[in-house]
Design an enzyme around this catalytic site. Structure first.
Site, PDB file in Angstrom:
ATOM      1  N   HIS A 161       0.847  -1.189   0.000  1.00 27.58           N
ATOM      2  CA  HIS A 161       0.000   0.000   0.000  1.00 27.58           C
ATOM      3  C   HIS A 161       0.884   1.240   0.000  1.00 27.58           C
ATOM      4  CE1 HIS A 161      -3.410  -2.398   2.127  1.00 27.58           C
ATOM      5  NE2 HIS A 161      -3.823  -2.115   0.902  1.00 27.58           N
ATOM      6  N   CYS A 248      -3.030   1.113   9.823  1.00 31.26           N
ATOM      7  CA  CYS A 248      -4.031   0.145   9.358  1.00 31.26           C
ATOM      8  C   CYS A 248      -5.063  -0.203  10.436  1.00 31.26           C
ATOM      9  CB  CYS A 248      -3.370  -1.159   8.915  1.00 31.26           C
ATOM     10  SG  CYS A 248      -2.166  -1.009   7.613  1.00 31.26           S
TER      11      CYS A 248
END
Length: 253
Positions: A161, A248
């Protein structure tokens, strides 16, 4: 400044979560302790926390950031690119409705995961990764522009990511690792480079003036301290095994 956060407890089935880290399976009980400490620190830093219960149907659901993007004006329910995570968006709807009147949604064939979205003031940088495609990124940009915000795509080739390799620490400081070091789109920022042997050290998180730093990365810790930040170190080993970073584990707004 952040006032609120949403987190979800790890589920026992997290040991079967998606990963390319090759660090072995996480220890569920240790993950529970690490997650509880993470919540405790967010509370210490002034956030009101909504703690969602674990859902064993979705091994990766502890990583709540991937299923929504929270802006000052609206929330955007994403469309995760990992098929096993796609239905996680249904789990977040109720709590998002509690906090937002304006809710948008990314639609197929567009894919978007929140780990690929980094907000810097009114600008949003969107990584094009294996989990977020150009269609999904463009949908997000179109949504943002309706609320007088802007978005920019960032091509990725190495990291899972965008925020695997970059963290915004406010005050124009950007913690960068690997391929993100050379991205010209970030040239206007002061880049704090994470050493090549401390890749996971890029997974830091700014919360209301304090930077949360994963424990075990002394060179990165010193660089963040030298930049003038108060820091809190947190054990993140069990989430690192699932390619999960500090950001996250929560949605912050």
């Amino acid at each position: 400044m952040f006032n609120n956060a949403i987190v979800r407890k790890p589920c026992p089935n997290m040991v079967e979560g998606l990963t390319e880290a090759n660090l072995g399976k996480p220890d569920y009980h240790k993950a529970l302790l690490q997650h509880a400490r993470y919540i405790e620190v967010l509370r210490q830093l002034g956030l009101k926390i909504d703690v969602l219960e674990a859902d064993n149907r979705f091994p990766d659901s502890v990583f709540v950031e991937d299923v929504a993007v929270c802006t000052p004006h609206c929330a955007v329910i994403t469309n995760p690119g990992a098929p096993s995570r796609n239905k996680e968006t249904t789990l977040i709807m109720d709590i998002i409705h509690k906090h937002y009147e304006q809710i948008e949604q990314i639609k197929s064939p567009g894919t978007l995961e929140g780990g690929d979205v980094m907000a810097i003031s009114s600008e949003y940088f969107i990584g094009l990764s294996d989990r977020t495609n150009e269609d999904g990124a463009q949908q997000l940009i179109d949504i943002l522009e309706r609320y007088n915000l802007s978005g920019h795509m960032v091509d990725l080739s190495d990291v899972l990511h965008l925020k695997t390799g970059v963290s915004y620490l406010e005050n124009n400081n950007l913690l960068v690792y690997g391929e993100l070091k050379g991205k010209s789109i970030f040239d206007s920022f002061n880049k704090i480079e994470v050493p090549d042997d401390e890749a996971y050290g890029a997974s830091c998180l700014w919360i209301n003036g304090t930077v949360l730093v994963p424990a075990g990365f002394p060179k990165t810790k010193k660089k963040v301290e030298d930049a003038g930040y108060e820091i809190i170190e947190l054990e993140m080993t069990e989430f690192e095994k699932l390619d999960g970073g500090m950001s996250c584990l929560s949605l912050r707004f």
